[in-house]
Write a protein that holds these residues in place. Structure first.
Motif, PDB file in Angstrom:
ATOM      1  N   GLU A  42     -17.000   2.545  60.750  1.00 45.73           N
ATOM      2  CA  GLU A  42     -17.856   3.169  59.733  1.00 45.73           C
ATOM      3  C   GLU A  42     -18.389   4.525  60.177  1.00 45.73           C
ATOM      4  OE1 GLU A  42     -20.791   0.189  58.836  1.00 45.73           O
ATOM      5  OE2 GLU A  42     -19.537  -0.692  57.274  1.00 45.73           O
ATOM      6  N   ASN A  44     -16.878   6.819  61.507  1.00 47.40           N
ATOM      7  CA  ASN A  44     -15.877   7.859  61.292  1.00 47.40           C
ATOM      8  C   ASN A  44     -15.251   7.824  59.904  1.00 47.40           C
ATOM      9  OD1 ASN A  44     -15.917   8.936  64.064  1.00 47.40           O
ATOM     10  ND2 ASN A  44     -15.304   6.845  64.543  1.00 47.40           N
ATOM     11  N   ILE A  45     -15.914   7.143  58.984  1.00 49.24           N
ATOM     12  CA  ILE A  45     -15.348   6.993  57.648  1.00 49.24           C
ATOM     13  C   ILE A  45     -15.264   8.328  56.892  1.00 49.24           C
ATOM     14  CG2 ILE A  45     -17.444   6.477  56.330  1.00 49.24           C
ATOM     15  CD1 ILE A  45     -15.706   4.037  55.224  1.00 49.24           C
ATOM     16  N   LYS A  46     -16.101   9.275  57.296  1.00 49.01           N
ATOM     17  CA  LYS A  46     -16.138  10.571  56.603  1.00 49.01           C
ATOM     18  C   LYS A  46     -15.089  11.569  57.111  1.00 49.01           C
ATOM     19  CE  LYS A  46     -19.969  10.084  54.065  1.00 49.01           C
ATOM     20  NZ  LYS A  46     -19.786   9.445  52.813  1.00 49.01           N
ATOM     21  N   ASP A  48     -11.976  13.619  57.312  1.00 46.16           N
ATOM     22  CA  ASP A  48     -11.023  14.008  56.280  1.00 46.16           C
ATOM     23  C   ASP A  48      -9.655  13.397  56.587  1.00 46.16           C
ATOM     24  OD1 ASP A  48      -9.354  15.221  54.444  1.00 46.16           O
ATOM     25  OD2 ASP A  48     -10.001  17.262  54.905  1.00 46.16           O
TER      26      ASP A  48
END
Length: 78
Positions: A42, A44-46, A48
């Protein structure tokens, strides 16, 4: 459902490996391992999905962590 890229499949493969390893840990501490794995993913969910170098780095890092925590001597994680 949309098709997954190769990297997306790699990420899911690593996550499933983490969950499988959790099952090998003592029942009392399994929840800690699951929570740790989920939190790490979670975090590193952002990232790209087109940032291949970052994703590949995180996959390598995650694989190393999994290898370390999968050793039989590790009974709990916090």
């Amino acid at each position: 459902m949309a098709r997954l890229s190769g990297l997306q499949k790699e990420v899911l493969r690593l996550y499933r490996k983490c969950l499988r390893e959790c099952r090998k840990k003592p029942e009392a501490t399994r929840a800690h391992f699951k929570a740790f794995a989920r939190t790490e993913f979670e975090k590193n969910i952002k990232v790209d999905k087109r940032d291949f170098s970052a994703i590949e780095f995180l996959l390598r890092k995650g694989s190393r962590q999994l290898e370390m925590y999968a050793s039989p001597g590790v009974k709990d994680i916090r």
